[in-house]
Design an enzyme around this catalytic site. Structure first.
Site, PDB file in Angstrom:
ATOM      1  N   GLY A 114       0.842  -1.189   0.000  1.00 40.44           N
ATOM      2  CA  GLY A 114       0.000   0.000   0.000  1.00 40.44           C
ATOM      3  C   GLY A 114       0.877   1.238   0.000  1.00 40.44           C
ATOM      4  O   GLY A 114       2.083   1.162   0.280  1.00 40.44           O
ATOM      5  N   GLN A 170       3.202  10.004   1.689  1.00 35.85           N
ATOM      6  CA  GLN A 170       4.516   9.368   1.498  1.00 35.85           C
ATOM      7  C   GLN A 170       5.221   9.850   0.234  1.00 35.85           C
ATOM      8  O   GLN A 170       6.423   9.690   0.088  1.00 35.85           O
ATOM      9  CB  GLN A 170       4.370   7.840   1.422  1.00 35.85           C
ATOM     10  N   HIS A 194      -2.928   0.703   8.339  1.00 35.49           N
ATOM     11  CA  HIS A 194      -1.574   1.297   8.280  1.00 35.49           C
ATOM     12  C   HIS A 194      -1.592   2.562   7.409  1.00 35.49           C
ATOM     13  O   HIS A 194      -1.036   3.595   7.794  1.00 35.49           O
ATOM     14  CB  HIS A 194      -0.612   0.238   7.714  1.00 35.49           C
TER      15      HIS A 194
END
Ligand code: CO
Length: 150
Positions: free
Chosen positions: A45, A50, A130
């Site tokens: 993922g 990010q 997450h």
């Protein structure tokens, strides 16, 4: 392929904002780039912060599909939790055990801008939890035990 930011980059610690228009030009371009980056990095993922975009967008691999998820909200979660090992492209060569809900149901906007619900369990439920943490500036190392660095 996009550059993946790594801890302790401050962008990873910001709370990301909701996406109002899933059809905006920038986002249309970002989705395939995020998918390519996730696949080339062998990630399960990837969350937009990010790659430097503080917006609530995640991509995740599930079997032979790639899920594109905007503005995810967990609307149901199991009381049952389980420990499992996690890593993160933003925290290279580091692994740890994280306790997550075994099953979750999320509501989100899909890439067509339509509201959708998804029930997930096992690995997919873990990956989604997450990635949602990333949208809130949380990294798995904040929650993990038995952290090991390779
Ligand atoms: Co991660």
């Amino acid at each position: 392929m996009l550059k993946v930011l790594t801890h302790p980059n401050p962008t990873l610690r910001k709370k990301s904002r909701e996406v109002a228009d899933v059809f905006s030009g920038g986002i249309k371009k970002l989705i395939p780039e995020m998918i390519e980056t996730m696949k080339n990095s062998d990630g399960a993922g990837l969350a937009a912060p990010q790659v430097g975009e503080n917006i609530r967008l995640i991509v995740a691999s599930h079997k032979d599909q790639t899920l594109v998820i905007f503005n995810p909200k967990i609307i149901k979660k199991s009381i049952l939790k389980e420990w499992g090992e996690e890593g993160c492209l933003s925290v290279p060569n580091t692994f740890g055990e994280v306790k997550r809900c075994k099953k979750i149901t999320i509501q989100f906007l899909n890439k067509k801008g339509l509201k959708e619900k998804l029930k997930a369990e096992g690995l997919l439920a873990r990956v989604i939890q997450h990635e949602i943490d990333h949208l809130n500036g949380i990294l798995f190392i904040d929650k993990a035990k038995k952290i090991k660095k390779l």
